[in-house]
Design a protein around this motif. Structure first.
Motif, mmCIF file in Angstrom:
data_model
loop_
_atom_site.group_PDB
_atom_site.id
_atom_site.type_symbol
_atom_site.label_atom_id
_atom_site.label_comp_id
_atom_site.label_asym_id
_atom_site.label_seq_id
_atom_site.Cartn_x
_atom_site.Cartn_y
_atom_site.Cartn_z
ATOM 1 N N MET A 1 33.864 16.415 46.252
ATOM 2 C CA MET A 1 34.603 15.167 46.455
ATOM 3 C C MET A 1 34.504 14.333 45.187
ATOM 4 O O MET A 1 33.414 14.056 44.691
ATOM 5 N N THR A 2 35.650 13.946 44.636
ATOM 6 C CA THR A 2 35.670 13.172 43.401
ATOM 7 C C THR A 2 36.646 12.005 43.523
ATOM 8 O O THR A 2 37.673 12.109 44.195
ATOM 9 N N ARG A 3 36.311 10.893 42.853
ATOM 10 C CA ARG A 3 37.165 9.705 42.862
ATOM 11 C C ARG A 3 37.881 9.597 41.528
ATOM 12 O O ARG A 3 37.288 9.817 40.466
ATOM 13 N N HIS A 4 39.152 9.252 41.585
ATOM 14 C CA HIS A 4 39.986 9.216 40.394
ATOM 15 C C HIS A 4 40.774 7.904 40.330
ATOM 16 O O HIS A 4 40.939 7.214 41.340
ATOM 17 N N THR A 5 41.285 7.621 39.140
ATOM 18 C CA THR A 5 42.164 6.465 38.921
ATOM 19 C C THR A 5 43.457 6.961 38.288
ATOM 20 O O THR A 5 43.436 7.856 37.436
ATOM 21 N N ILE A 6 44.562 6.376 38.714
ATOM 22 C CA ILE A 6 45.867 6.720 38.161
ATOM 23 C C ILE A 6 46.685 5.448 38.021
ATOM 24 O O ILE A 6 46.508 4.490 38.788
#
Length: 309
Positions: A1-6
């Motif tokens: 599980m990974t958190r990302h920004t776009i």
């Protein structure tokens, strides 16, 4: 599980991904839209991670996007929370997410399914009307269709798609019978306007899919050990050559998501005879096995952009 920004719609947006980058090609994508005053992570905890199952099996990537200040800019005319007042472009966010994950996780852009709870369910209905080319199916939990006069996309042309609906008859926030929200719901959640009942919501989507056959209802059995305080009834709108619409009515259920994780008592009872996550995955897998007639979704989807006044 990974958190990302776009970057999307001129803003940095965040999301959490469940499923490895190096998985199988052409996996399905499940977009899980949280409810009011939640985040993707909070909603994942609220559901006990039940929607992660397709990612754990390797058949899909599951993504929990974060709304703006706890909400999605849905298409209800009377919404008055920051995402709406600031006209946050959540459709652009969804489009950017799908584009990013098509590259990073090799998902199949033709197998993107939107699943939403409460305000997230309203966001899914917005996508189904404004950008139907983005999603292959919709699942709406604890949210009903706004009445035409309170829906900013009431003039959108119908683009048939499979729809699954889940709602409790004792929902204290979004009434199963429709109508206007209570004063405390309008105050706390900054929403208003009229909505259709859940059976009328199901009939609305069935009509958009061109289904004219009468629906068929079945009461589902209790799970062994169940308290029996809630009962699930499945109502199916099906017709050959048309995408189905299936409604799960939880008699006695609250503003909750049936499954292993119980919601707080203040929002009503949680049915545990069925798992909503399993119902959703099974529904969309069945649709994939029996595909609807081929059509140009993008050409069919040209419709009005929601107005903010």
């Amino acid at each position: 599980m990974t958190r990302h920004t776009i970057e999307a719609g001129g803003r940095p947006r965040t999301y959490t991904v469940v499923g490895p980058r190096d998985g199988a090609d052409a996996r399905a994508l499940y977009l899980i839209f949280h409810g009011s005053r939640q985040t993707g992570a909070k909603h994942r905890a609220f559901t006990g991670g039940a929607f992660d199952a397709p990612a754990e099996r390797g058949s899909a990537v599951v993504v929990y996007p974060d709304g703006h200040k706890g909400n999605w800019n849905d298409a209800r005319r009377s919404s008055a929370f920051p995402a709406r007042l600031e006209n946050v472009d959540d459709v652009a966010f969804t489009r950017a997410l799908i584009g990013e994950l098509t590259v990073s996780h090799r998902i199949d852009p033709g197998r993107v399914f939107a699943v939403g709870y409460s305000n997230g369910g309203q966001m899914v209905m917005r996508l189904a009307h404004e950008a139907p080319e983005l999603i292959a199916g919709a699942a709406v939990i604890a949210a009903t269709m706004p009445a035409p006069e309170d829906f900013l996309l009431a003039g959108a042309p119908p683009v048939p798609m499979p729809v699954l609906l889940v709602h409790g008859t004792k929902d204290p926030i979004i009434r199963y019978e429709g109508g206007r929200p209570s004063w405390w719901v309008r105050t706390v959640f900054k929403v208003g306007g009229q909505s259709l009942s859940m059976p009328r919501t199901a009939a609305y989507f069935a009509a958009r899919n061109g289904i004219t056959a009468e629906p068929v209802s079945t009461t589902l059995p209790h799970r062994p050990g169940s308290t029996g305080r809630t009962t699930v009834e499945r109502t199916e709108h099906r017709q050959e050559g048309r995408p189905p619409v299936v409604l799960y009515t939880v008699h006695g259920g609250g503003h909750t998501i049936p499954g292993p994780a119980k919601g707080p008592a203040v929002i009503g009872r949680t049915n545990q005879d069925v798992s909503t996550a399993d119902l959703v995955a099974g529904f969309f897998e069945d649709v994939r096995r029996r595909p609807e007639p081929v059509r140009n979704r993008a050409a069919d989807s040209a419709g009005p952009t929601p107005r903010t006044s």
